[in-house]
Enzyme design. Sequence first.
Site, PDB file in Angstrom:
ATOM      1  N   GLU A   1       0.821  -1.209   0.000  1.00  0.00           N
ATOM      2  CA  GLU A   1       0.000   0.000   0.000  1.00  0.00           C
ATOM      3  C   GLU A   1       0.856   1.260   0.000  1.00  0.00           C
ATOM      4  O   GLU A   1       0.614   2.205   0.751  1.00  0.00           O
ATOM      5  CB  GLU A   1      -0.967  -0.006   1.195  1.00  0.00           C
ATOM      6  CG  GLU A   1      -1.907  -1.203   1.167  1.00  0.00           C
ATOM      7  CD  GLU A   1      -2.958  -1.206   2.269  1.00  0.00           C
ATOM      8  OE1 GLU A   1      -2.688  -0.673   3.353  1.00  0.00           O
ATOM      9  OE2 GLU A   1      -4.046  -1.748   2.024  1.00  0.00           O
TER      10      GLU A   1
ATOM     11  N   ASP B   1      -8.333  -9.209   4.208  1.00  0.00           N
ATOM     12  CA  ASP B   1      -8.119  -8.090   5.131  1.00  0.00           C
ATOM     13  C   ASP B   1      -9.164  -8.009   6.235  1.00  0.00           C
ATOM     14  O   ASP B   1     -10.075  -7.193   6.147  1.00  0.00           O
ATOM     15  CB  ASP B   1      -8.125  -6.774   4.335  1.00  0.00           C
ATOM     16  CG  ASP B   1      -7.558  -5.623   5.151  1.00  0.00           C
ATOM     17  OD1 ASP B   1      -7.066  -5.888   6.257  1.00  0.00           O
ATOM     18  OD2 ASP B   1      -7.604  -4.479   4.672  1.00  0.00           O
TER      19      ASP B   1
ATOM     20  N   GLU C   1     -12.608  -2.259  12.095  1.00  0.00           N
ATOM     21  CA  GLU C   1     -12.562  -1.552  10.815  1.00  0.00           C
ATOM     22  C   GLU C   1     -13.674  -1.994   9.871  1.00  0.00           C
ATOM     23  O   GLU C   1     -14.316  -1.163   9.229  1.00  0.00           O
ATOM     24  CB  GLU C   1     -11.196  -1.781  10.154  1.00  0.00           C
ATOM     25  CG  GLU C   1     -11.119  -1.177   8.772  1.00  0.00           C
ATOM     26  CD  GLU C   1      -9.772  -1.421   8.079  1.00  0.00           C
ATOM     27  OE1 GLU C   1      -8.864  -1.988   8.696  1.00  0.00           O
ATOM     28  OE2 GLU C   1      -9.661  -1.027   6.909  1.00  0.00           O
TER      29      GLU C   1
HETATM   30  C1  BDP Z   1      -6.114  -2.262   6.064  1.00  0.00           C
HETATM   31  C2  BDP Z   1      -6.439  -0.887   6.507  1.00  0.00           C
HETATM   32  C3  BDP Z   1      -5.300   0.084   6.398  1.00  0.00           C
HETATM   33  C4  BDP Z   1      -4.054  -0.534   6.989  1.00  0.00           C
HETATM   34  C5  BDP Z   1      -3.774  -1.852   6.321  1.00  0.00           C
HETATM   35  C6  BDP Z   1      -2.626  -2.591   6.946  1.00  0.00           C
HETATM   36  O1  BDP Z   1      -7.520  -0.437   5.738  1.00  0.00           O
HETATM   37  O2  BDP Z   1      -5.681   1.260   7.063  1.00  0.00           O
HETATM   38  O3  BDP Z   1      -2.970   0.312   6.861  1.00  0.00           O
HETATM   39  O4  BDP Z   1      -4.869  -2.703   6.433  1.00  0.00           O
HETATM   40  O5  BDP Z   1      -2.907  -3.520   7.706  1.00  0.00           O
HETATM   41  O6  BDP Z   1      -6.996  -3.089   6.750  1.00  0.00           O
HETATM   42  O7  BDP Z   1      -1.480  -2.291   6.708  1.00  0.00           O
END
Ligand code: BDP
Length: 718
Positions: free
Chosen positions: A310, A384, A412
Site C-alpha cells: 500500500e 483483510d 474496521e
Molecule cells: C487495512 C487498513 C489500512 C491498513 C492496512 C494494513 O484499511 O488502514 O494500513 O490494512 O494492515 O486493513 O497495513
Amino acid sequence: MKKTYSFFLSVLLLFPAAQALADDGYRLWLRFQPVNDRGYLRECERRFENVMITGESPVIRTAHDEFIAGMTSMTGMSIREVASPEGRGTLIAGTFSSSPFIASLLPDAVPGATGEEGYIIRSVRQGRRNITVVASEGERGVLYGLFHLLRIISTGSPLDNLDIKEQPATRLRLLNHWDNLDGSVERGYAGNSIWNWHLLPGYISPRYRDYARANASIGINGTVITNVNANALVLTPQYLAKVAALADVMRPYGIRVYLTARFSAPQETGSLPTSDPLDPAVAAWWKAKAAEIYSLIPDFGGFLVKANSEGQPGPQNYGRSHADGANMLADAVAPYGGVVMWRAFVYDNNVPVDRAKQAYNEFVPLDGKFRENVLVQVKNGPVDFQPREPFHPLFGAMPSTPLMMEFQITQEYLGCATHLVYLAPLYSEVLTSDTYAAGPGSEVSKVIDGTLHGHALTGMAGVANIGSERNWTGHLFGQANWYAFGRLAWNPRLSPREIAMEWIRMTMTHDPAIAGGISDMMLTSREAAVNYMTPLGLHHIMAEGHHWGPGPWVDRGRPDWTAVYYHRADTAGIGFDRTTAGSNAVSQYFPPLNGIFNDPRTCPENLLLWFHHLPWYYTMKSGRTLWDEMCLKYQEGVNTAEGYRTYWETLQGKIDSEQYEHVRQMLAIQAAEARWWKDACLLYFQTFSRMPFPEGVEQPLHDLEYYRSLKFYFVPGI
Ligand code: BDP
C-alpha cells in the site's frame, strides 16, 4: 513497601461512595467491586488476611501493590504484611529463587516448570493454616499469577483446593497501535491516540499506567506504539526520548515497547542517498540507530515493519527481497535480543489476478531465508480482516519460519466502534482451523504456538481498539475484545464463552441469569454481523475508504479496492471463483482442504461465495435457492440485532445505569445499521438476480438510489 496505587484505585479507596456512582467504563475489567456474598468474603478473609510477597524488583513491587489494592477494594479488609505465615491464612508469592520457603511449599516444581512467565497457584494446608502460594521462576510470572488470583476473586470463583499451573502459549503477546504522531489513530474509533506525544516526556499521563496494568492483567507483554504506516520521525532523538518515557512506565508491568520502522528512514531522517538494505552504509545506519535506541531503552522489543505494501517503502524498491530487508534490520537489533516482525500483508501495486493469493506467492519462496530473530506477521485471513475469511493459507506453509498471528481488535470492517461484535468467536474459529500442514490436527494455533514446526520464537498481535475515550474503546463491549485478545494470546484454546463470562463478571454482573443472557448476546454477535453484512462468504463490500456501512456498488478506483472485484455479481450469479477453474487460490491450501474448498458441495456454506461463483438458483443444503438463502441470512442478521435491543431493555435497573444507557443507545444504532446493510445489499444484488424477496424478508425502507446516494463526512479512523 511503597504503595503505588493507580489514580482510579486511590479514588475508589478514599471515597467508597464513588462505587455507588454510575460506571463510566474507565476501570475496564479491573473494577474490583466489593464482594457481596458474605460467605465468600469470610473465605477471602480466612485466606488472605496476611500476605508475604518476596522480592524487591519493580515488577514484584507492582505485583504486590496491585494485589493489595485489588484485594482491599474487593474485601475492605486491612491486609497485614508478614515475614512468615501467620493467623488463619496467608498469601505467599514470589519467585522460587527469592525464597527457599516458597520452593519448599512446591517440592514438585522442577526447574523449567513455569518458565519466566508461567506460574503455579496452589492451596497448601499447614496445620489449621491456609496458605495460598503463587510462584514462578520469573517475576513476570508472579505478576501474572497474582492477577490470576485477583480474577478468581473478582469472578467469585472457588478459592479452596486451588491447583493451577499456567504457561503462555506464545512468547510475544502484543498490541499493535495504528497511532500516528499527530494524535490520530488509523482505523481508530475511540477518540485520539492515548499517547500524548506533545507533552511527552515531561508529562506522564496516569492513563499510561492504567493501560499497562490492564494489559498486564491479561498477560500482554508488549506494545507497538506506532502505526504500521510508519513515520520515520519517531526514530529521531527528540521522539526517542518520548518513547523511552513510555517504556519506563510499561517496564514495571512487564511490558516492552516496540516501534514500527519506516524502511526509508535512513534517507528521511539520516542523510543517506539510499535505503537499500544491501548497502553497507544503510546497514550501518540501522546498527547505529539500534545502539542509540537500546542506550535509552535497554529492554526495547524491536521493530514491526510494513514494507512494499500500500505504498510503503521497502526492500523491493531496490530490487531486494523481503528477507533482505528483514534480515538487515534483524542484524541491527540481534545483539540486544530484539526481534523484527515483518508483515506479510503485501499485495502488488499492479493489480494481480487475485489479491487473496499475493502474500502466499511472495512469502512461501522465502521460507527458511530469515534470520532467527525474525517473525513473519500474518493477518488471520488472506484479504483483510473481513467479518469472515478462511484462515490465511500461509499458516502451515512456511515450516522454517516463525509465523505470528495478526488479529484486528479495532472494528474496521465490523461497524466501527458502534456495533456490539464480540470477536473471540472469530479469533477462536481461526485458531482452531485445521491447516492439515502436517496431516490432520495441524491447527493454526499449533503454527502460532510453535509446536507444529518446532519454533521457540512465537507471537500473536492484535490491532488495538484503544483511544482517548473515557471508556477506552468507544463501545463498552469493545473492551471485551481487548480482553479476549489477551486471554487467547495466552491460551488459544480458551473458549469464547469462558472468556465472555470472565469479562462480564468482572465488568458488569455476577447474576448468573443476566451474565448468561449477556454472554449469549456476545457469542451470537459475530455471526449476526456476518449475516447482516457479508453472509455466505461475501467479503469486502463495505463503503469505500472508511469501510463503514454497505457499498456493494463501489466499482471505481483501483480494482482490488472495489466491491465488485470481490462479489462479482452478474445476472448469472455471484461470488469469487477461486477454484482450480478460477483464480486457483484453493491450491494454496493443503489437501484435503483444497479439494473441500474446491467443490461447492463440500465447501462450508459460510465460505461458499469466497471460493465459488454460483448461479442465483443454486440449491443450498437447506433446499432453498442461493438467492433466497442470502436474503434470509440478511434478515436473520437484522432480527438478531433487533433481538439484542429487546433483550437489553429487560436489564434496566438490573445493571449499572450508565453501562445500561450507553449500550442501549449503541444497540439502537446497530439495529438500524443492520437494516441499512440488508436493504442496501439486497436491493443492489436484486438488480442482478431479478428474483423477489422470499417470505419472511422485510421490504426495504428505501429504494436503491437512496442508499447509493448517501454520503458521509469525517467518518473516524482515516
Ligand atoms: C487495512 C487498513 C489500512 C491498513 C492496512 C494494513 O484499511 O488502514 O494500513 O490494512 O494492515 O486493513 O497495513
